[in-house]
Design an enzyme around this catalytic site. Structure first.
Site, PDB file in Angstrom:
ATOM      1  N   ASP A   1      40.316  34.330  34.819  1.00 32.55           N
ATOM      2  CA  ASP A   1      39.656  35.632  34.711  1.00 32.55           C
ATOM      3  C   ASP A   1      38.463  35.526  33.755  1.00 32.55           C
ATOM      4  O   ASP A   1      38.646  35.264  32.559  1.00 32.55           O
ATOM      5  CB  ASP A   1      40.666  36.658  34.195  1.00 32.55           C
ATOM      6  CG  ASP A   1      40.257  38.074  34.547  1.00 32.55           C
ATOM      7  OD1 ASP A   1      39.092  38.291  34.911  1.00 32.55           O
ATOM      8  OD2 ASP A   1      41.124  38.974  34.457  1.00 32.55           O
ATOM      9  N   ASP A   2      37.275  35.709  34.283  1.00 27.20           N
ATOM     10  CA  ASP A   2      36.045  35.662  33.477  1.00 27.20           C
ATOM     11  C   ASP A   2      35.819  34.292  32.832  1.00 27.20           C
ATOM     12  O   ASP A   2      35.072  34.186  31.853  1.00 27.20           O
ATOM     13  CB  ASP A   2      36.044  36.723  32.365  1.00 27.20           C
ATOM     14  CG  ASP A   2      35.931  38.140  32.900  1.00 27.20           C
ATOM     15  OD1 ASP A   2      36.061  38.337  34.116  1.00 27.20           O
ATOM     16  OD2 ASP A   2      35.747  39.060  32.080  1.00 27.20           O
TER      17      ASP A   2
ATOM     18  N   CYS B   1      35.810  41.370  38.843  1.00 29.28           N
ATOM     19  CA  CYS B   1      37.207  41.039  39.164  1.00 29.28           C
ATOM     20  C   CYS B   1      37.702  41.548  40.522  1.00 29.28           C
ATOM     21  O   CYS B   1      38.054  40.754  41.393  1.00 29.28           O
ATOM     22  CB  CYS B   1      38.159  41.598  38.116  1.00 29.28           C
ATOM     23  SG  CYS B   1      37.735  41.273  36.405  1.00 29.28           S
TER      24      CYS B   1
ATOM     25  N   HIS C   1      44.866  43.963  40.705  1.00 26.02           N
ATOM     26  CA  HIS C   1      43.520  44.533  40.721  1.00 26.02           C
ATOM     27  C   HIS C   1      43.005  44.934  42.095  1.00 26.02           C
ATOM     28  O   HIS C   1      41.791  45.080  42.285  1.00 26.02           O
ATOM     29  CB  HIS C   1      42.529  43.558  40.049  1.00 26.02           C
ATOM     30  CG  HIS C   1      41.725  44.232  38.975  1.00 26.02           C
ATOM     31  ND1 HIS C   1      40.458  43.851  38.632  1.00 26.02           N
ATOM     32  CD2 HIS C   1      42.016  45.267  38.176  1.00 26.02           C
ATOM     33  CE1 HIS C   1      40.011  44.614  37.664  1.00 26.02           C
ATOM     34  NE2 HIS C   1      40.938  45.480  37.363  1.00 26.02           N
TER      35      HIS C   1
ATOM     36  N   ASP D   1      37.373  34.123  38.805  1.00 22.22           N
ATOM     37  CA  ASP D   1      37.001  35.262  39.660  1.00 22.22           C
ATOM     38  C   ASP D   1      35.552  35.695  39.506  1.00 22.22           C
ATOM     39  O   ASP D   1      35.007  36.353  40.383  1.00 22.22           O
ATOM     40  CB  ASP D   1      37.950  36.441  39.436  1.00 22.22           C
ATOM     41  CG  ASP D   1      37.814  37.060  38.061  1.00 22.22           C
ATOM     42  OD1 ASP D   1      37.287  36.390  37.138  1.00 22.22           O
ATOM     43  OD2 ASP D   1      38.241  38.215  37.886  1.00 22.22           O
ATOM     44  N   ASN D   2      34.938  35.341  38.369  1.00 19.45           N
ATOM     45  CA  ASN D   2      33.517  35.640  38.164  1.00 19.45           C
ATOM     46  C   ASN D   2      33.047  34.859  36.951  1.00 19.45           C
ATOM     47  O   ASN D   2      33.857  34.269  36.233  1.00 19.45           O
ATOM     48  CB  ASN D   2      33.259  37.152  37.994  1.00 19.45           C
ATOM     49  CG  ASN D   2      34.168  37.827  36.996  1.00 19.45           C
ATOM     50  OD1 ASN D   2      35.066  38.601  37.350  1.00 19.45           O
ATOM     51  ND2 ASN D   2      33.980  37.527  35.722  1.00 19.45           N
TER      52      ASN D   2
HETATM   53 CA   LIG Z   1      37.115  38.777  36.006  1.00 16.80          CA
END
Ligand SMILES: [Ca+2]
Ligand SMILES: [Ca+2]
Lengths: 488, 488
Positions: free
Chosen positions: A4-5, A44, A107, A254-255
């Protein structure tokens, strides 16, 4: 394994100077590293919807039409979520007898109809939203953690995150869930799909006590170290059980790293431009490692243009299943890349909300729209490109270039600093090819019903299923829907 | 092996997305990678003087007092060079019967008394200056290439560099010289020191025909590929001769990538700030790989704060020789790091001309002065930090911070973007320690006689030794010395 990130530059194997990811680096050395792997959206929720459906957010509904080219996601007040009409990877894997588990952040909507066990998963341990908080349970409820159908507690109450010290043992819980699930499926001799969607590197960043202070990089680095250690344990578990050669493992994010949270709670996208929320390389190019001893040869580097959406198609292919043919699928089957080292020609589309901002074809990337964020937000200190300013590129207005796209060569210029001269032969040749691909893409584009337009405080996690057993039900306010406001 | 203007981010092992350096990456995998290795000055000549003397430019004279904090080097019109009073590494190695050869760029002065064979080298194939040109041989002579004492031709005449296509076969010549020298010493059973100082990655960047167009990164990448291939051949040669276990090999660069020449003729310093000419990390942190099969274990990463000056002291130590004791030596002996994986506490001083701009102690770096370049130069398009602007950091005036140094934590913030708050406990603690180290440093600092103050067109390479045999002597103008002007 979905980070995540986490940014491209956060792993030793991708050049992080602190080099604190020995397990991820070993995974890379034993498998295939992708240098040019992308998410489908720099935020996300849409990224995750794309991973599980193999389709762009503009198709699966994970976007908004409330404003042009703005990212949207699933905060607590969102009314929408993953539509029933979408076919998720675990739904298809079920047909081949797979047991499917999600550990961590879902999410894709938190209302009952969006629950992961309604969309193909057999088990869940984790949360429907980001671990923001702590909240007062009056204006805003603390977010729930679920085990399968029921909540088992709330963040900051039953699952503490010390905002001051960054201490939380959630990654350890997520690790335990993974190891346990894998062990059980092995015992039952069942094929399995584990979607390990941990979120320690998403602000508020956390790590368990054992890892706090162990990194050169501060709290963010501590979180990375704990994840690195956990990945090492999961891979070792597969090897110890003797099923590594039967298990395809893929790790990505995810990003891009959230530079607004840097340096203490944000990662690194070096050498790329900007970060999360943007369609520059820093927002969308991801670390990506494939590992499958005996099938994927060790020590490979692939320049294949890959996407999180390919994980949908590739997983189906590896499971011996076909992809759905009643709809557009954007993900491609990467198995020839993974297993035979081939390269497949394909474009990459960079979407932000309802707008195709940029396209990559080969080493050329054309921006049709550029935007970092608004002057209003920027004046408040919200900066998606800290320290980076490229005139006419990192614009603070939504700048249209559709008549004369901004063109970059990502080989010579991975940082998107030097637009190619419009009068050059290189520009003319590349743009012609890109425009024809865009035209094809747009001709076949049927946007899905946008899911992220409507908000309502009544839908927040006041009384998730299971709350009564825990005496943790809260009273929702009366329904009062509004058009969600997406600032960037 | 000293690279020219190659950046930290140019090697696959350091995160270059194109990953086109399989031989360098293998060298790293078989040896020790340094993440925190520095040059002694962000410009060619002073960096090289420091490498060969183990001393900071401020001590060995490779600086100017013509203007404050400005880089100086040895263009054709420079009168100065390496002083006889300096002791160079090959002079000392001679005492242990080493045969010493320099291949490539010398850059420590081109007048007769500065010739490398007057300073400890036994052989030379290469040039005294940068391969700029082509010149008209009237206003400015084309630069000579030497074999040993005599010139054997001039760039652009006898040793062509096609400025348009970037084609030149010089790296192949330098490779051949290296292989031949190593073979000869092996045959004679003589210990040897080869200083392989190639310059294909210094603008005007060049590559030989075979490598042109082979890189994703354009001409610069082609040059890197050719160098990578050459390094592979040299290491293979050592192995084929059976002397790899007797040969300590170290590869680094003389300064950060020249971002003013990017993207076509400049490399990458990602994730660091700015580039060549500056005392930000991008100007001074270098790729560095140590290779010595059987002595340095494979697959190591060292966070040791290293310096090109350490190569002087370390080489002496490995050759069983002592360092000079009649002078300050800034380089330390890295053999405990290389051979036992130890870490040695030591500061790094970042000089620009006559000024100590910054100091690193542990993970903290304090800037006492900041400067990119002048507003005047910047307005002309000369940008040492393209796309990067950190307010109060990448300043266009020489900004003094000696009363309140700008402090960064290079672990959390390798890009020097987030100055640490002056009121924080971290600042107070780190600055106190740094100031005490600086005080010690300055107490023992006796600047050498500056060598780079005086210029004279009469000293240019009009009639280098050997020119008469080639009929390549040119008539120098009358001597007319002036105070050299150093713009940055
Ligand atoms: Ca994210
Ligand atoms: Ca240089």
């Amino acid at each position: 394994m979905l980070m995540d990130d986490m940014g491209w530059g956060d792993l030793g194997v991708y050049g992080q100077p602190a080099r604190e990811t020995p397990n991820l680096d070993r995974m890379a050395a034993e498998g295939m590293v992708f240098t040019d792997f992308y998410t489908a959206n720099p935020l996300c929720s849409p990224s995750r919807a794309s991973l599980l459906t193999g389709r762009l957010p503009i198709r699966n509904g994970f976007y908004t039409t409330n404003a042009h080219a703005r990212n949207a996601y699933t905060p607590q007040e969102i009314v929408g979520g993953i539509p029933d009409s979408e076919i998720l990877l675990p739904e298809l894997l079920k047909k081949a007898n797979y047991v499917n588990k999600i550990v961590g952040k879902w999410h894709l909507g938190h209302r009952a109809q969006y629950h992961p066990l309604r969309h193909g998963f057999d088990e869940w341990f984790g949360s429907p939203n980001c671990h923001f908080g702590p909240y007062d349970n009056k204006e805003t409820p603390n977010l729930p953690l679920y085990r399968n159908m029921d909540m088992i507690g709330r963040y900051y109450e039953d699952f503490p995150i010390d905002i001051k010290t960054g201490e939380a043992n959630l990654t350890q819980l997520y690790l335990k869930e993974a190891l346990n699930f894998i062990g059980r499926q092995h015992n039952d001799d069942r094929p399995f799909f584990l979607y390990w969607a941990i979120d320690a590197t998403h602000a508020p960043v956390y790590a368990s006590k054992k890892f706090l202070g162990t990194s050169q990089r501060g709290l963010y680095g501590d979180a990375v170290r704990e994840i690195d250690d956990s990945v090492g344990q999961i891979l070792a578990h597969l090897q110890n059980l003797g099923i590594a050669e039967k298990t395809f493992v893929f790790l990505t994010s995810d990003n891009g790293a959230a530079l607004i949270s840097a340096p203490n709670e944000g990662g690194s996208n070096a050498p790329f431009l900007c970060g999360k929320q943007t369609t520059f390389e820093g927002g969308m190019r991801e670390p990506a490692i494939a590992w499958w001893p005996g099938h994927i040869s060790a020590g490979q580097v692939s320049h294949q243009l890959g996407s999180v959406m390919d994980l949908f198609t590739t997983s189906l292919s590896l499971a011996g299943l076909g992809r759905p043919h009643d709809r557009e699928i954007d993900g491609i089957d990467l198995s020839p890349v993974l297993l035979q080292g081939k390269t497949i020609d394909r474009p990459v589309f960079y979407y932000r909300g309802n707008e195709m901002m940029a396209v990559r074809v080969g080493l050329h990337k054309a921006h049709f729209w550029t935007w970092s964020n608004s002057w209003e937000e920027f004046a408040q200190g919200i900066d998606f490109c800290p320290g980076q300013t490229i005139s006419g590129v990192t614009t603070h207005v939504q700048q249209e270039h559709t008549m004369l796209p901004l063109l970059f060569h990502l080989g010579r210029d991975p940082g998107e600093k030097y637009p190619i001269r419009v009068t050059s032969a290189e520009y003319q040749g590349a743009i012609q090819q890109i425009l024809s691909i865009v035209q094809q893409h747009q001709k076949r584009m049927v946007p899905g019903e946008p899911q992220l337009n409507v908000c309502d405080r009544a839908v927040m996690n006041w009384s998730p299923p299971g709350c009564e057993k825990l005496n943790k039900c809260l009273t929702p306010p009366a329904s009062k829907p509004w058009k969600c406001s997406w600032p960037h």
